[in-house]
Design a protein around this motif. Structure first.
Motif, short mmCIF file in Angstrom:
data_model
loop_
_atom_site.label_atom_id
_atom_site.label_comp_id
_atom_site.label_asym_id
_atom_site.label_seq_id
_atom_site.Cartn_x
_atom_site.Cartn_y
_atom_site.Cartn_z
N LEU B 214 104.42 8.91 4.16
CA LEU B 214 105.64 8.26 4.65
C LEU B 214 106.29 9.11 5.74
O LEU B 214 106.74 8.60 6.77
CB LEU B 214 106.61 8.07 3.48
CG LEU B 214 107.80 7.16 3.73
CD1 LEU B 214 107.33 5.74 3.97
CD2 LEU B 214 108.75 7.21 2.55
N HIS B 215 106.31 10.41 5.52
CA HIS B 215 106.92 11.30 6.52
C HIS B 215 106.10 11.32 7.81
O HIS B 215 106.65 11.50 8.89
CB HIS B 215 107.05 12.71 5.94
CG HIS B 215 108.09 12.80 4.87
ND1 HIS B 215 108.35 13.95 4.16
CD2 HIS B 215 108.95 11.86 4.39
CE1 HIS B 215 109.33 13.72 3.29
NE2 HIS B 215 109.69 12.46 3.40
N TYR B 217 104.57 8.73 9.11
CA TYR B 217 105.04 7.57 9.88
C TYR B 217 106.43 7.84 10.46
O TYR B 217 106.71 7.45 11.60
CB TYR B 217 105.11 6.33 8.98
CG TYR B 217 103.78 5.67 8.73
CD1 TYR B 217 103.18 4.91 9.74
CD2 TYR B 217 103.14 5.77 7.52
CE1 TYR B 217 101.96 4.28 9.52
CE2 TYR B 217 101.91 5.15 7.28
CZ TYR B 217 101.34 4.40 8.29
OH TYR B 217 100.13 3.79 8.07
N ALA B 218 107.29 8.47 9.68
CA ALA B 218 108.66 8.71 10.14
C ALA B 218 108.68 9.64 11.35
O ALA B 218 109.38 9.40 12.33
CB ALA B 218 109.51 9.28 9.01
N GLY B 220 106.31 10.09 13.48
CA GLY B 220 105.77 9.37 14.63
C GLY B 220 106.74 8.32 15.16
O GLY B 220 106.74 8.01 16.34
N GLY B 221 107.56 7.77 14.27
CA GLY B 221 108.49 6.72 14.69
C GLY B 221 109.68 7.29 15.43
O GLY B 221 110.08 6.79 16.47
N ASN B 222 110.27 8.35 14.90
CA ASN B 222 111.45 8.95 15.51
C ASN B 222 111.63 10.35 14.93
O ASN B 222 112.23 10.52 13.87
CB ASN B 222 112.68 8.07 15.21
CG ASN B 222 113.92 8.55 15.93
OD1 ASN B 222 113.99 9.70 16.38
ND2 ASN B 222 114.92 7.69 16.03
N ALA B 226 113.86 11.85 11.79
CA ALA B 226 113.21 12.49 10.65
C ALA B 226 113.87 13.83 10.35
O ALA B 226 114.13 14.17 9.19
CB ALA B 226 111.71 12.68 10.93
N GLY B 288 103.67 6.29 15.09
CA GLY B 288 104.36 5.36 14.21
C GLY B 288 103.52 4.22 13.65
O GLY B 288 103.94 3.57 12.71
N GLU B 289 102.36 3.98 14.26
CA GLU B 289 101.53 2.86 13.80
C GLU B 289 100.10 3.33 13.56
O GLU B 289 99.60 4.19 14.28
CB GLU B 289 101.48 1.75 14.86
CG GLU B 289 102.82 1.22 15.31
CD GLU B 289 103.53 0.43 14.23
OE1 GLU B 289 102.84 -0.13 13.36
OE2 GLU B 289 104.78 0.41 14.25
#
Lengths: 257, 342
Positions: B214-215, B217-218, B220-222, B226, B288-289
């Protein structure tokens, strides 16, 4: 004012000062925020609002002065420490992970875990979803699909998720930095409505805004800053937009209460 | 359109398989499918770690030569053991040596990226050269033969064997089947495929169920979000590059078992293919993906193209062209998806 001075403010800052090289961004600032009230913090660009907020939320260390939470002196060494003590800050950029859904964002960094396959620990998505739903219900926020990534939500819904995250973790004080700046008019209304909901739940809100209309719509009290100092403090029913503008730009002598 | 963009890779793989089955003689057979799967295992294992790194908006260019370094370390360790060492102990020694040596560049990558904030592209490009040089220095520029009896079977054997008349047997051909009879023996589930399946399942769990996933993805997302959410981003980033190096090291040790040698350049050709597999599988280089299943499909697409073109008798250099076209196609589909989302 008289009845308020009797009780302990949720947040009290006394003589708070921050210098950057030769520039004093915040100069011996005093301010109180009481439970269940919404305080607007206004001032022109460069008045020191953001610097003050960043000290209260643990981003900057003050050079001088003290911060009290419910009467207890606190020093925040990090934003995390501030959050742990119940100071939640919603920045203009919201700090959401747009690729993840609302429930994950609400719990990010503090995920509930469950046992999986007997010996492994897995993130408890189901609990995150139900808990998120209940905090959103409490705030009267409707997000049709909690599994939808933030990317696919409107500006108002994003703001609502950020607020829900702060509320879920039992904020003692909520700081909102320009919460309506990036929103359309109907969305702005929703956010202001949320601020009212927070007040009803006795969570004090410190709201920074350029939009004096917004401040008039939700604040109980306004603190005006200019050049790092507090130049005035007004109850909302005792002031007008004209007077606040005059105070912000420094057109007349400061009237002390 | 949305659904199409999500399943296009599956459809594309299916179309490839149908196309080569109709046109290529011998493509559609258990033997060939198992060969394709066994050949893709090393690439896929390397791509698993890369998937995590790319989802976290990073990139690891060093994996090809980290794999080489690990295969050299594994080969040196295994050949240094006394001749009467039991096979399981030899395999474990190779695994431990390869992993240990392979994780060091990962740790260094992670530390420099997380603490000194140097872009991953630069750090891992530097490590690409360092691992390459050290791999060749350790092996004195030559492949290291690992002629240990039975080792080849760890890398090339099958989980089950089928012999007409005597049914199935586990791990070993049925007793008494020798000589010419071996030609009628059918192996089922090549070992590299079994290893890859286990690692794929583990990686999938880690990415989808664990806090670390989960972290990933986080981050990578922002990444800023994070940090503010209290995720120990530096520690996660270090772990991500160690994971990537670790999966490259496992690929290197599998190479030892499969080809009974160790070589500093064993992973050279796999680096870009492994990144391609991740991207074809739907991961975004902006972070993020991405999914493990996507990477599996991506790796299979590359392997099927390579295998199918060989079977059709087309000049092997066309493989590079074909894989290149698919990479660009994958990114185009990804962009179309973004536009539809908006």
């Amino acid at each position: 004012m008289a009845e308020q001075t009797k009780r302990e403010p949720t947040l009290r800052v006394a003589g708070l000062t921050k210098r950057f090289g030769g520039l004093t961004a915040v100069d011996h600032m005093d301010m109180n925020v009481y439970a269940g009230e919404v305080v607007g913090l206004i001032g022109d660009n460069g008045a020191g609002k953001s610097t003050l907020i960043k000290m209260i939320s643990g981003v900057y260390r003050p050079d001088d002065g003290k911060i009290f939470l419910d009467g207890e002196e606190t020093t925040f060494v990090s934003p995390l420490e501030a959050r742990r003590l119940g100071v939640e800050t919603i920045y203009q950029d919201l700090a959401l992970c747009e690729n993840l859904d609302a429930s994950v964002n609400i719990f990010l960094g503090r995920e509930p875990m469950r046992r999986s396959l007997g010996f492994l620990k897995a993130v408890d998505r189901k609990l995150m979803l139900t808990e998120s739903q209940s905090v959103l219900d409490r705030l009267d926020i409707h997000i049709p699909n909690l599994r939808k990534p933030i990317r696919e939500m409107s500006g108002g819904q994003r703001q609502a998720v950020a607020i829900a995250r702060a509320v879920y973790w039992n904020a003692r004080l909520m700081i909102m930095d320009e919460p309506t700046a990036a929103l359309g008019v109907p969305e702005q209304r929703k956010v202001l409505h949320l601020v009212n909901t927070l007040r009803e739940q006795n969570v004090p809100v410190l709201i920074i805004s350029h939009n004096l209309q917004d401040v008039f719509a939700v604040a109980d009290r306004v603190v005006i800053m200019r050049r790092g100092n507090k130049v005035g403090e007004r109850r909302i029913e005792e002031t007008s937009i004209d007077e606040l503008v005059t105070l912000m730009v420094g057109g007349e002598l400061v009237r002390e209460e | 359109m949305r659904t199409l963009s999500r399943i296009w890779a599956w459809l594309f793989l299916l179309v490839l398989i149908i196309f080569f089955s109709l046109t290529g003689d011998g493509f559609f057979s258990l033997f060939n499918f198992q060969a394709v799967a066994a050949n893709v295992a090393i690439l896929l294992i390397m791509a698993l770690g890369q998937t995590f790194v790319i989802i976290a908006a990073g990139i690891d260019l060093s994996t090809g030569f980290v794999m080489g370094l690990a295969s050299v370390a594994g080969a040196l360790a295994m050949t240094s053991l006394p001749a009467d060492t039991p096979l399981p102990l030899i395999v474990l020694t190779g695994l431990a040596a390869g992993l240990f040596v392979g994780l060091i560049p990962g740790l260094i990558n992670g530390l420099i990226i997380a603490k000194l904030k140097v872009p991953p592209f630069i750090v891992t490009l530097g490590m690409f050269g360092i691992a390459r040089g050290i791999g060749f220095l350790m092996s004195e520029g030559m492949p290291i033969p690992v002629s240990i009896p039975g080792l080849g079977r760890v890398g090339n054997g099958y989980l089950f064997y089928h012999y007409p008349g005597s049914g199935f047997s586990f791990l070993q051909p049925p007793a008494g089947v020798t000589g010419v009879e071996l030609r009628q023996l059918t192996g089922i589930l090549p070992h590299p495929v079994t290893y890859a399946i286990i690692l794929v399942l583990a990686a999938h769990w880690l990415l989808k169920r664990s806090r670390f996933g989960l972290h990933t993805y986080a981050i990578g997302g922002n990444q800023e979000a994070a940090v503010r959410a209290g995720i120990p981003v530096d520690r996660r980033v270090i772990a991500l590059y160690m994971l990537s190096a670790g999966s490259a090291a496992l690929a290197g040790v599998l190479y030892n078992m499969r080809f009974t040698n160790g070589a500093a350049n064993s992973g050279e050709a796999l680096l870009l293919d492994s990144i391609a597999a991740v991207v074809i599988g739907g991961a975004s280089l902006f972070g993020g993906e991405g999914t493990i299943i996507g990477t599996v499909i991506g790796a299979l697409i590359i392997a099927v193209i390579q295998n199918g073109l060989v079977i059709l008798g087309i000049n092997p250099f066309w493989q590079f062209v074909a894989v290149g076209v698919v990479i660009i196609l994958a990114v185009l589909v990804d962009q179309a998806k973004e536009q539809v989302a908006e």
